[in-house]
Design a protein around this motif. Structure first.
Motif, PDB file in Angstrom:
ATOM      1  N   GLN A 185      37.350  25.195  76.149  1.00 23.36           N
ATOM      2  CA  GLN A 185      36.827  25.608  74.851  1.00 23.36           C
ATOM      3  C   GLN A 185      37.900  25.591  73.774  1.00 23.36           C
ATOM      4  OE1 GLN A 185      37.074  27.961  77.437  1.00 23.36           O
ATOM      5  NE2 GLN A 185      35.278  27.068  78.395  1.00 23.36           N
ATOM      6  N   GLY A 186      37.540  25.089  72.608  1.00 22.41           N
ATOM      7  CA  GLY A 186      38.374  25.342  71.446  1.00 22.41           C
ATOM      8  C   GLY A 186      38.099  26.748  70.961  1.00 22.41           C
ATOM      9  N   PHE A 187      38.928  27.255  70.046  1.00 19.60           N
ATOM     10  CA  PHE A 187      38.580  28.422  69.235  1.00 19.60           C
ATOM     11  C   PHE A 187      38.724  29.761  69.959  1.00 19.60           C
ATOM     12  CE2 PHE A 187      34.593  30.627  67.284  1.00 19.60           C
ATOM     13  CZ  PHE A 187      35.236  31.066  66.136  1.00 19.60           C
ATOM     14  N   SER A 204      39.420  25.216  66.667  1.00 18.58           N
ATOM     15  CA  SER A 204      39.550  24.374  67.867  1.00 18.58           C
ATOM     16  C   SER A 204      40.706  23.378  67.783  1.00 18.58           C
ATOM     17  CB  SER A 204      38.265  23.598  68.120  1.00 18.58           C
ATOM     18  OG  SER A 204      37.220  24.485  68.367  1.00 18.58           O
ATOM     19  N   ASP A 205      41.000  22.929  66.579  1.00 18.29           N
ATOM     20  CA  ASP A 205      42.159  22.036  66.417  1.00 18.29           C
ATOM     21  C   ASP A 205      43.421  22.757  66.881  1.00 18.29           C
ATOM     22  OD1 ASP A 205      40.454  20.317  65.086  1.00 18.29           O
ATOM     23  OD2 ASP A 205      41.130  20.916  63.088  1.00 18.29           O
ATOM     24  N   VAL A 220      48.006  14.321  70.763  1.00 22.58           N
ATOM     25  CA  VAL A 220      46.718  14.997  70.576  1.00 22.58           C
ATOM     26  C   VAL A 220      45.860  14.055  69.736  1.00 22.58           C
ATOM     27  CG1 VAL A 220      45.521  16.931  69.452  1.00 22.58           C
ATOM     28  CG2 VAL A 220      47.709  17.325  70.620  1.00 22.58           C
ATOM     29  N   THR A 221      44.604  13.879  70.123  1.00 14.67           N
ATOM     30  CA  THR A 221      43.692  13.093  69.291  1.00 14.67           C
ATOM     31  C   THR A 221      42.531  13.984  68.868  1.00 14.67           C
ATOM     32  OG1 THR A 221      44.203  11.158  70.637  1.00 14.67           O
ATOM     33  CG2 THR A 221      42.322  10.973  69.131  1.00 14.67           C
ATOM     34  N   ILE A 222      42.312  14.050  67.568  1.00 12.94           N
ATOM     35  CA  ILE A 222      41.148  14.759  67.044  1.00 12.94           C
ATOM     36  C   ILE A 222      40.111  13.706  66.663  1.00 12.94           C
ATOM     37  CG2 ILE A 222      40.308  16.226  65.171  1.00 12.94           C
ATOM     38  CD1 ILE A 222      42.903  17.691  65.169  1.00 12.94           C
TER      39      ILE A 222
END
Ligand code: ASP
Ligand code: MG
Length: 427
Positions: A185-187, A204-205, A220-222
């Motif tokens: 999970q992000g966030f 989340s980033d 890291v890829t967003i």
């Protein structure tokens, strides 16, 4: 000798998991671009789920009816899982239904008070549900990051306890990654006593950066619904331009001013370890995107940033004394106490003004603290515009026809506050 395989972190936000088709696309991207080698996939809540949970939480917390909204949220998740063929029945585990039940129980047992703490316990379900569905669709391992990303007890903006987090992640993840990709999970974070925290909206980033920093990732890829890092939000501004490469420093500043590109806390951990951040389009994954790393560049196209929902608060000292350092100390202290962030400020002889996000709840608290000492006025429904790396043309483009309530210019940045224009599109 074979090179050790390098860890990649992929982060998928709400738009990239908004329905079954989007999740199928995510699976395709991880299979095409996430191999070979260890991969951690960080996922946000699906579509607008976090907003929906905020609304449900607010209703529940104030003793109002929320059944319809909760049912819609529940059906939406079950429906997507069913479309992906990942229903609980299909795999024989009750996970999704169990999570939905836990959410329902939480809402039913909310206590009055403690708004921010209970918010985290409820709103976190968006990511828990989304990752369950995505992990199943990817046939990957599901990891509960609340046991690994350790924060303090600052609800809704948990501060990461770095040494503990690093220890936890490095003791658990390498072993898990040896068995294939991991979805988390992000966030979200968790306190030492096992309570859920969140890291701030759009956090989340930041989660992806925390994982990358602690695990020494190669990149890291967003994955976003736009072509990379753009000079403005294409939903607001016409003629946006993509930056093919940009420095950490520039990106931090843009995020700080409210560009909706990347959560502002994301960059620092990556910059410290020189981990490149790639911003790519999940619609066109083969396209170049943007690389954020340590680089030098010439003049950049001006970045245009609009923050809506702003308010301008001005403080006048009641005895008409000048705004002094002592007065400012009191005002800053109160703003920090009620957690209102200053986006812009200006002072004159007897008054001091700040532009902040409008929150009726926090403003009321602020008035409570400062009412005795200051006369306070505020205007709501405002917008804050920032032009980073401005030029005359960009200033003209944004200010034309507007009444500026506050304006400030530094060498690189031009900012102003004006009345809201109903989310108008800017040509
Ligand atoms: N789901 C959370 C939010 O909408 C976190 C994120 O999207 O990064 O704020
Ligand atoms: Mg989001």
């Amino acid at each position: 000798m074979q090179e050790p395989q390098q860890l990649r972190i992929f982060k998928f936000g709400g738009a990239s998991v908004k329905d079954a088709a989007a999740i199928r696309n995510l699976v395709h991207i991880t299979q095409t671009y996430g191999q070979p080698g260890p991969l951690v996939v960080v996922v946000s809540a699906m579509g607008k789920t976090t907003n929906a949970l905020e609304e449900i939480f607010q209703l529940a917390h104030s003793g109002q009816e929320y059944t319809a909204q909760l049912t819609a949220l529940r059906n939406f998740h079950l429906q997507v899982a069913a479309e992906l063929g990942t229903t609980d029945e299909a795999t024989g585990t009750p996970a999704l239904a169990e999570l939905l039940e836990q959410l329902q129980d939480r809402l039913a047992t909310l206590q009055p008070g403690d708004f921010d703490k209970q918010y985290d316990q409820v709103v976190s379900f968006g990511e828990l549900l989304a990752t369950r569905i995505v992990a199943r669709a990817m046939q990957a391992q599901w990891l509960d990051c609340r046991t690994l990303i350790r924060t303090d007890h600052t609800w809704r903006e948990g501060r990461v306890a770095w040494p503990a987090t690093e220890r936890l992640l490095t003791s658990i993840l390498p072993e898990r990654l040896a068995h294939g990709p991991v979805v988390t999970q992000g966030f979200l974070g968790g306190t030492s006593s096992g309570q859920t925290t969140t890291l701030g909206r759009e956090g989340s980033d930041y989660t992806a950066a925390i994982l990358a920093y602690c695990l020494g990732a190669a990149s890291v890829t967003i994955w976003k619904d736009v072509a990379g890092l753009l000079n403005a939000d294409p939903k607001i501004f016409a003629d946006t331009v993509r930056y093919p490469e940009i420095s950490y420093q520039e990106t931090i500043e843009m995020a700080y001013y409210g560009a909706s590109v990347i959560h502002p806390k994301t960059i620092k951990p990556l910059a410290v370890k020189q981990i490149p951040l790639l911003v790519k389009s999940f619609v066109d994954p083969a396209a170049e995107g943007t690389v954020i790393h340590d680089c030098r560049h010439g003049l950049l196209v001006p970045a245009l940033i609009r923050k809506t929902g702003q308010c301008l608060v001005s403080f006048e000292s009641k005895d008409l004394t000048f705004i002094s350092e002592e007065n400012l100390e009191v005002i800053f202290g109160a703003l920090a106490q009620v957690r209102l962030k200053i986006h812009l400020m200006q002072n004159s002889a007897i008054s001091f003004s700040v532009c902040t996000d409008f929150s009726a709840y926090r403003l009321e608290k602020l008035l409570g603290v400062l009412r005795e000492q200051f006369t306070i006025h505020y205007n709501t429904g405002l917008e804050l515009y920032t032009i980073k790396n401005y030029d005359a043309a960009s200033i003209r483009r944004l200010t034309e026809g507007r009444e500026l309530l506050l304006e400030q210019r530094t060498r690189q940045t031009f900012q102003f506050v004006c009345r809201g224009g109903e989310n108008e599109w800017i040509k």
